[in-house]
Design a protein around this motif. Structure first.
Motif, PDB file in Angstrom:
ATOM      1  N   SER A   1      57.002  26.200 -46.160  1.00 40.07           N
ATOM      2  CA  SER A   1      57.367  27.442 -45.473  1.00 40.07           C
ATOM      3  C   SER A   1      57.287  28.659 -46.390  1.00 40.07           C
TER       4      SER A   1
ATOM      5  N   GLN B   1      59.349  23.186 -39.405  1.00 34.73           N
ATOM      6  CA  GLN B   1      58.927  24.568 -39.159  1.00 34.73           C
ATOM      7  C   GLN B   1      57.409  24.633 -39.021  1.00 34.73           C
TER       8      GLN B   1
ATOM      9  N   SER C   1      67.364  30.050 -38.599  1.00 36.53           N
ATOM     10  CA  SER C   1      66.052  29.574 -38.173  1.00 36.53           C
ATOM     11  C   SER C   1      64.985  30.321 -38.954  1.00 36.53           C
TER      12      SER C   1
ATOM     13  N   SER D   1      60.828  29.629 -37.970  1.00 29.40           N
ATOM     14  CA  SER D   1      60.103  29.612 -36.697  1.00 29.40           C
ATOM     15  C   SER D   1      60.781  28.686 -35.691  1.00 29.40           C
TER      16      SER D   1
END
Length: 360
Positions: A271, A129, A120, A122
């Protein structure tokens, strides 16, 4: 004395009234809770996505080459390289059926003795994400896995994890069907409960989604008794997870799985800019098979400043895989409908020939 007696009786009546009110609230909330949550973990974080049934493994065991539109080396130019020795945590991202189970297990054996390898950033590895410093470990390297859009979509049709109304569909219907399902009553009841008692429509759903961002909001939205020996669920049907259009407050669904994939590519690439993320790499699943994992492992050693486990870490050498057989009409349909601008970001390119014509 009479005044004192009256005060004493008033106190007694107040206590009785408070107790009755508390009892009524308990009855109400118990009723509501039993309607919304037959089990204690109804809106707890989702169960491990890595539990599997025979024949449902992700594609490390899928003996196919999957080489549509691959660029040499299995990655594109856009990497955010961390400084050597700075990475303290590795987060793996990737859609369903993209080889993340294989790479997660591989990197875990190589580095989990010193550096945590987690599924993972977030949110859980498969999902959109978002930037939240409280959920992303400091000094993180984010590694995103992708799979060629044609073989990925073909695999998703065969094993549509959490896509409850997309199970057992012909490919033409699967790729064209709206990427959502009807929202069930328990979702609506949970939302109304939050509005009434918390006055909050924030991140009230599984994986910290807002209500308008996901169907289903609850992990298990089906009524008690819906699934059982009379109706067995497959591919995690009992836990539907349809992500709505990214950054759309109206909660509109994607028109199809290909639209969702294009936004997922952009989201995973974004990300790289998140809080606590100090490095971002992305790899093609089929290219890691073809070229092996030695380069990936060596790059992680430099980024973290730690060596792979001397016994457990077995680098995968290049593998020769058979080419997956797919319906030529499906390949040509995908060629015409995939968002190739998004795919170019991760190194995939539109085929320059007709599969149907080649098959003649």
């Amino acid at each position: 004395m009479i005044a004192g007696f009256r005060i004493w009786m008033s106190v007694i009546l107040m206590c009785i009234g408070s107790a009755m009110l508390s009892w009524r609230q308990t009855i109400f909330f118990s009723s509501l809770q039993s309607d919304l949550s037959p089990t204690a973990d109804e809106w707890a974080p989702m169960e491990s996505q890595d539990q599997e049934q025979p024949g449902q493994r992700e594609d490390q065991s899928d003996q196919s080459d999957d080489e549509y539109g691959e660029r040499e080396g299995g990655r594109t130019a856009y990497f955010r390289q961390p400084k050597d020795g700075t990475i303290k945590s590795i987060s793996l991202l990737g859609e369903r059926n993209s080889g993340t189970r294989w790479i997660y297990g591989h990197l875990g054996l190589c580095f989990n003795h010193t550096i945590p390898v987690i599924r993972s950033l977030s949110r859980y590895k498969h999902w959109f994400q978002y930037d939240d410093a409280s959920r992303i470990p400091p000094h993180t390297l984010s590694v995103a896995m992708f799979r060629d859009p044609m073989t990925w979509t073909w695999a998703m049709r065969a094993v549509p994890h959490h896509a409850s109304v997309h199970v057992d569909l012909p490919w033409k219907e699967f790729v064209a069907k709206e990427w959502t399902m009807e929202r069930l009553h328990k979702d609506e009841a949970w939302r109304d409960h939050q509005l009434k008692h918390n006055n909050d429509t924030g991140r009230i759903c599984q994986e910290n989604f807002h209500y308008n961002e996901i169907v289903s909001c609850l992990t298990r939205p089906y009524p008690e008794g819906y699934w059982g020996p009379h109706r067995k669920h497959r591919f995690s049907q009992h836990q539907p997870f349809y992500e709505m259009r990214l950054n759309d407050p109206t909660g509109r669904p994607y028109g199809n799985i290909l639209e969702m994939r294009a936004d997922k590519i952009h989201n995973f690439m974004e990300s790289a800019t998140y809080s606590n993320v100090e490095g971002f790499w992305h790899y093609q699943y089929e290219s890691l098979l073809k070229h092996g994992t030695r380069e990936l492992v060596e790059k992680i050693e430099r980024a973290t400043g730690v060596k792979r486990h001397p016994r457990k870490c077995k680098v995968y050498e290049p593998q020769n895989r058979r080419k997956r057989v797919m319906d030529p009409e499906f390949v040509d349909y995908m060629s015409d409908h995939v968002d190739w601008r998004a795919e170019t970001l991760i190194g995939y390119e539109k085929p320059n020939h007709s599969a149907t014509e080649s098959a003649k």
